[in-house]
Design a protein around this motif. Sequence first.
Motif, PDB file in Angstrom:
ATOM      1  N   ALA A  83       0.832  -1.209   0.000  1.00 55.28           N
ATOM      2  CA  ALA A  83       0.000   0.000   0.000  1.00 55.28           C
ATOM      3  C   ALA A  83       0.867   1.260   0.000  1.00 55.28           C
ATOM      4  O   ALA A  83       0.576   2.226  -0.712  1.00 55.28           O
ATOM      5  N   ILE A  84       1.934   1.250   0.782  1.00 51.52           N
ATOM      6  CA  ILE A  84       2.840   2.408   0.814  1.00 51.52           C
ATOM      7  C   ILE A  84       3.464   2.618  -0.561  1.00 51.52           C
ATOM      8  O   ILE A  84       3.531   3.748  -1.057  1.00 51.52           O
ATOM      9  N   ARG A  86       2.326   1.821  -3.430  1.00 54.96           N
ATOM     10  CA  ARG A  86       1.316   2.321  -4.382  1.00 54.96           C
ATOM     11  C   ARG A  86       0.973   3.783  -4.117  1.00 54.96           C
ATOM     12  O   ARG A  86       0.621   4.520  -5.033  1.00 54.96           O
ATOM     13  N   THR A  87       1.058   4.192  -2.854  1.00 58.13           N
ATOM     14  CA  THR A  87       0.617   5.522  -2.447  1.00 58.13           C
ATOM     15  C   THR A  87       1.687   6.593  -2.615  1.00 58.13           C
ATOM     16  O   THR A  87       1.383   7.723  -2.982  1.00 58.13           O
ATOM     17  N   GLU A  88       2.924   6.240  -2.351  1.00 53.11           N
ATOM     18  CA  GLU A  88       3.990   7.244  -2.258  1.00 53.11           C
ATOM     19  C   GLU A  88       5.181   6.836  -3.113  1.00 53.11           C
ATOM     20  O   GLU A  88       5.640   5.700  -3.051  1.00 53.11           O
ATOM     21  N   ARG A  94       8.103   7.468   1.808  1.00 51.24           N
ATOM     22  CA  ARG A  94       7.642   6.093   2.047  1.00 51.24           C
ATOM     23  C   ARG A  94       8.066   5.621   3.437  1.00 51.24           C
ATOM     24  O   ARG A  94       7.290   4.988   4.155  1.00 51.24           O
TER      25      ARG A  94
END
Length: 193
Positions: A83-84, A86-88, A94
């Motif tokens: 998830a990290i 994909r997000t950052e 991160r």
Amino acid sequence: MSSAGNGAEGAVRSADLTQRDWLEAGQSLLRRGGLKALKLRPLADELRVSTGSFYHHFPDFDTYQGRLATYFADAQISAVIDAINRTEREPVARIRLLAQIVRRRGMSRLSIAMRAWAESDRRALAAVERHDDIVLGFLTECLVANGLSRHDAAVRGYALITLGLSKVHAPHLDMDRLFEDLLAILCYPPPAA
């Protein structure tokens, strides 16, 4: 009848539970009381169901403990890191996001409890080692992407993990500022001479 007192409501709740609910409840007990708190009655109480409902999901407590260890090492931390990623995109952001998630979810306390458990259970030891490999790999890749050599990134990633597990009492330090100062020291290559 559930331990919550309302049989019908407890039966519906019990039927809605998943293995993941039981694993999350076990982690909650580990966070608060360590391995000595991980027993069937407190686990059922945590979910407000009867102990019998446990056996709809797990054949026995030993199997449950094995799955709890595996959950810590594989599904849970891998999902967080995915998830990290994909997000950052920015590497230090991160790392910062991982630290925020760890603090918010009480993952340091859980990790400390898992390490204590690992001293007496090979499944927990294997889980802690896999967890550390995953987290150290994530941190190393972030730090390499931020300009550090692979060796320096691995050493600094190790330092970040151990700092995250420490419980040093330092009331004279602003913990938020300290975290940012540590990121500045550990995440960036030294200036060129």
